[in-house]
Write a protein that holds these residues in place. Sequence first.
Motif: not given
Length: 103
Positions: A35-40
Amino acid sequence: MKKCAFLTVCVLSLVSLFFLMVPSSQAQTKEEKQFMKQNAKEMTTFMEKCSGCHSLQRILAKKSSKEEWDKVLKVMAGKPHANISAEELKRIQKWIDFMQAIP
């Protein structure tokens, strides 16, 4: 050109600081990391727009309901100096929802 480079360095510094602030236990699951990678983009928008007036630690420490956050974010976005677009507001809301869901 110098202003753009300075802004880029500031954003990268803030992103680095954010990851230092998040305890390692909060980003352990595969789903959270993904999620963190996709929502940078959401995280960066949150950091750029909200850290101008508040410390990120202060914001992340505040535990409120989604409805309370929505009210606060609308008030903050309405401030003349905030310069937050409707799209940026949605990104910030999404990021705060995620951060509030982490125990």
